[in-house]
Scaffold this motif. Structure first.
Motif, PDB file in Angstrom:
ATOM      1  N   UNK A 101       0.872  -1.175   0.000  1.00 19.19           N
ATOM      2  CA  UNK A 101       0.000   0.000   0.000  1.00 19.19           C
ATOM      3  C   UNK A 101       0.903   1.216   0.000  1.00 19.19           C
ATOM      4  N   UNK A 118       0.683   6.050   1.184  1.00 25.53           N
ATOM      5  CA  UNK A 118      -0.038   6.351   2.438  1.00 25.53           C
ATOM      6  C   UNK A 118       0.860   6.291   3.663  1.00 25.53           C
ATOM      7  N   UNK A 119       2.136   5.993   3.442  1.00 23.80           N
ATOM      8  CA  UNK A 119       3.032   5.932   4.606  1.00 23.80           C
ATOM      9  C   UNK A 119       3.163   7.305   5.249  1.00 23.80           C
ATOM     10  N   UNK A 120       3.000   8.366   4.462  1.00 27.34           N
ATOM     11  CA  UNK A 120       3.091   9.708   5.061  1.00 27.34           C
ATOM     12  C   UNK A 120       1.949   9.966   6.038  1.00 27.34           C
ATOM     13  N   UNK A 121       0.902   9.176   5.963  1.00 25.92           N
ATOM     14  CA  UNK A 121      -0.204   9.279   6.929  1.00 25.92           C
ATOM     15  C   UNK A 121      -0.048   8.265   8.068  1.00 25.92           C
ATOM     16  N   UNK A 122       1.094   7.582   8.097  1.00 29.69           N
ATOM     17  CA  UNK A 122       1.327   6.609   9.157  1.00 29.69           C
ATOM     18  C   UNK A 122       0.765   5.227   8.847  1.00 29.69           C
ATOM     19  N   UNK A 123       0.233   5.050   7.628  1.00 27.75           N
ATOM     20  CA  UNK A 123      -0.341   3.755   7.258  1.00 27.75           C
ATOM     21  C   UNK A 123       0.782   2.852   6.750  1.00 27.75           C
ATOM     22  N   UNK A 136       6.488  -0.459  10.901  1.00 28.02           N
ATOM     23  CA  UNK A 136       5.950   0.889  11.054  1.00 28.02           C
ATOM     24  C   UNK A 136       6.622   1.800  10.029  1.00 28.02           C
ATOM     25  N   UNK A 137       6.027   2.963   9.805  1.00 28.77           N
ATOM     26  CA  UNK A 137       6.565   3.855   8.777  1.00 28.77           C
ATOM     27  C   UNK A 137       7.852   4.551   9.213  1.00 28.77           C
ATOM     28  N   UNK A 181       6.828   7.213  -3.254  1.00 28.28           N
ATOM     29  CA  UNK A 181       6.179   8.020  -2.224  1.00 28.28           C
ATOM     30  C   UNK A 181       7.254   8.635  -1.347  1.00 28.28           C
ATOM     31  N   UNK A 182       6.826   9.499  -0.430  1.00 27.53           N
ATOM     32  CA  UNK A 182       7.804  10.067   0.501  1.00 27.53           C
ATOM     33  C   UNK A 182       7.265   9.981   1.917  1.00 27.53           C
ATOM     34  N   UNK A 197       7.633  12.077   5.424  1.00 26.77           N
ATOM     35  CA  UNK A 197       8.197  13.199   6.166  1.00 26.77           C
ATOM     36  C   UNK A 197       8.317  12.840   7.645  1.00 26.77           C
ATOM     37  N   UNK A 204       3.430  12.522  11.407  1.00 29.97           N
ATOM     38  CA  UNK A 204       2.478  11.441  11.612  1.00 29.97           C
ATOM     39  C   UNK A 204       3.284  10.144  11.510  1.00 29.97           C
ATOM     40  N   UNK A 237       1.512   4.849  14.177  1.00 28.26           N
ATOM     41  CA  UNK A 237       0.267   4.168  13.812  1.00 28.26           C
ATOM     42  C   UNK A 237      -0.455   5.069  12.817  1.00 28.26           C
ATOM     43  N   UNK A 238      -1.429   4.517  12.062  1.00 28.35           N
ATOM     44  CA  UNK A 238      -2.117   5.353  11.073  1.00 28.35           C
ATOM     45  C   UNK A 238      -2.744   6.584  11.717  1.00 28.35           C
ATOM     46  N   UNK A 239      -2.331   7.754  11.273  1.00 29.88           N
ATOM     47  CA  UNK A 239      -2.923   9.000  11.754  1.00 29.88           C
ATOM     48  C   UNK A 239      -2.444   9.439  13.114  1.00 29.88           C
ATOM     49  N   UNK A 272      -6.465  10.548   7.108  1.00 33.60           N
ATOM     50  CA  UNK A 272      -6.236  10.993   8.494  1.00 33.60           C
ATOM     51  C   UNK A 272      -6.797  12.396   8.708  1.00 33.60           C
TER      52      UNK A 272
END
Lengths: 333, 237
Positions: free
Chosen positions: A18, A21-26, A272-273, B46-47, B49, B141, B144-146, B211
């Motif tokens: 996926x 979406x890693x920038x959102x912590x996914x 984890x990201x 992707x990146x 941050x 972030x 965990x997600x979000x 998120x």
């Protein structure tokens, strides 16, 4: 449609991950052994990112509810169709009603089952991968259980040709194996003592001289506390020269990080990201399939490789896969 | 702008923009992120941050179509980034959002509020007042997600983590760990002192972006009653 009669130890739907979406912590999720997954898809005419079943250590029993073209790549979990051992790394035509079973891990740890046309399940955040901890994606966000029914898409034109070609040969048999396979130089040998090439990590120079020597000279054991998130290793203790405060930064598939207690962890598909432990090394992409197929009790040796050589090997591997893909297309023209 | 590059394995480059957690570094990180958002290329994956770094993942094989013969994919990406960053100053017009987060403090939803108050020789109301008066910034972030890494909490309510972590922290819990405050998007184990809960969902996988919070957002917490919490969709679970 396939019907899961027995789920095995851990069988889940995964694609190449996926991403975006890693920038959102996914977390990325996705297959552990990308090479085996991609080759299985190529063999049945799928896009390389199409979802496969990732089958771990002890295999499931699966019934086919319609004719299908399949390929199994990766670790050898002793696959059989109605009790007859079948060959891996090649397309197989399997008839409606046949039972595909996996047994013990004879070699490696994870097998990948691709079905021509791909599994027909919805994408979540642009991916069919199962994110097991958050119950997202894949088949209902979880590992497969007995009784699950997973539809697969109608065959693409390319696969339809292959299927017809094979159907002619199948006669009354429940399955037919193609008489060609992936060339042996692309099939990794999964040893219990793999040698893994590693690029120095960003914090390599913060480690003590002894640790910098030990990482490339000692064997490290894969402990039972190892899963899709990461492998915890034991061996020589690895320590920083002096304690250092680190702020969290991105980690990646194959990052080797060392928490302060000194035992390294290899981060894998469900990592984890970001992470805040020092990175002593990063596994070269070409050797990630060897790690994905390692299992508890295996002992790993790390061998240093330059960043430049790792990228060169990466490109070479991709050229070979590209050639294979074109060769398979030609076979069915 | 001062920056340095380093590889992360054979398919990513890490751009380092500072050594410590700082608002100005956070703005640089956001600036790089906006450059990447506005100049997507077929070789970019992707990146990610973080506090002081942005890591760009790329497809080395796709870069071969763009690179000079014999040029290493990493060097191609580095040159591409340098062409954007040389002589560039971070613009101050980065738009910041202000997100207001309602919190039902204390009671069953915030079982550790009393401990946080006692630890800091304050009343529960004073803890709520200090927590909701803060001007907070989402640095990154991760975890965990979000899950937001938030800076800006008053040290007057700083409290160490619990000695024995809880096995399950309910989603949307607001907590304190040391000098940090945070909100849990999904159920995870953890040692944070839980002082309340918000009815807002921080992670919603069906939406885009998935998120509620993004790096660079400013946050204000404001207290709500239990009735308001339920009205806003908060559950009792």
């Amino acid at each position: 449609m396939i019907r899961v009669l027995k789920p095995g130890l851990l069988t889940s739907v995964q694609d190449l991950g996926r991403y975006g979406y890693q920038k959102y912590g996914v977390i990325a999720s996705g297959v552990m052994d990308q090479l085996a997954h991609r080759l299985a898809n190529i063999l049945v005419g799928n896009q390389e990112n199409e979802a496969t079943l990732e089958i771990t250590l002890l295999g499931p029993v699966i019934q086919f509810e319609k004719d299908a073209l399949i390929a199994i790549c990766g670790g050898d979990l002793s696959p059989t169709i109605d009790g007859i051992p079948i060959k891996m790394w090649r397309p197989i035509y399997i008839k409606k009603g046949a039972l595909l079973s996996f047994g013990q891990a004879a070699n490696g740890a994870r097998s990948y089952l691709a079905v021509a046309g791909g599994f027909d399940i919805p994408e979540v955040m642009d991916s069919k991968s199962t994110y097991l901890r958050a119950n997202i994606g894949g088949y209902q966000g979880r590992a497969l259980r007995s009784g699950d029914l997973i539809p697969f898409d109608p065959l693409g034109k390319f696969s339809q040709q292959k299927l017809e070609f094979l159907c002619g040969k199948a006669g009354s048999e429940l399955f037919t194996e193609m008489d060609w396979s992936v060339s042996s130089d692309l099939i990794p040998l999964h040893r219990r003592d793999p040698s893994i090439r590693v690029i120095r990590g960003r914090q390599f120079d913060l480690f003590s001289e002894e640790s910098k020597t030990n990482i490339f000279n000692e064997a490290f054991f894969v402990t039972p506390q190892s899963d899709r998130m990461g492998y915890r290793l034991t061996g020589a203790f690895l320590q920083l020269k002096k304690p250092a405060e680190m702020v969290s930064e991105a980690v990646s598939f194959g990052t080797i990080q060392v928490p302060s207690e000194g035992n390294p962890i290899i981060l894998l598909a469900d990592r984890q990201t970001t992470g805040g432990y020092p990175k002593i090394g990063q596994i070269a992409t070409v050797d990630l399939p060897l790690i994905a197929q390692a299992k508890p009790g295996d002992h790993i040796r790390f061998k240093e490789i330059s960043h430049e050589d790792a990228q060169t090997l990466y490109l070479e591997r991709e050229r070979i896969i590209n050639k294979l893909r074109q060769g398979i297309l030609l076979k069915f023209k | 702008m001062v920056y340095s590059f380093q590889p992360l394995g054979d398919n990513a480059i890490m751009i380092e923009l500072g050594k410590d957690i700082h608002i100005q570094t956070q703005q640089k990180v956001q600036f790089i992120a906006s450059i990447l958002d506005n100049h997507t290329k077929d070789w970019m994956i992707e990146y990610i941050p973080a506090f002081t770094t942005v890591t760009l993942f790329y497809d080395p094989f796709k870069i071969m179509r763009h690179a000079k013969k014999g040029e290493l994919p990493y060097n191609y990406v580095r040159s591409w980034l340098e062409s954007f960053l040389t002589g560039v100053a971070v613009e101050n017009k980065i738009t910041q959002r202000m997100i207001e987060i309602p919190v039902c403090y204390g009671g069953e939803l915030g079982p550790d509020l009393e401990f946080v108050a006692r630890h800091n020789n304050l009343s529960e109301d004073e803890v709520i007042q200090l927590h909701s008066a803060g001007d907070y910034l989402v640095y990154m972030i991760g975890f965990a997600p979000g899950f937001p890494y938030i800076g800006g909490m008053s040290e007057k309510i700083a409290t160490p983590r619990k000695e024995t972590p809880r096995l399950k922290i309910p989603p949307r819990s607001v907590g304190i760990a040391g000098k940090q405050t945070g909100v849990y998007p999904i159920e995870t184990p953890g040692g944070w002192q839980l002082i309340g809960r918000t009815p807002l969902e921080l992670f919603r996988p069906e939406k885009h972006p998935p998120t509620l919070l993004r790096p660079g957002d400013r946050i204000r917490f404001y207290p709500i009653s239990y009735e308001e919490y339920l009205e806003l969709g908060g559950d009792k679970e």
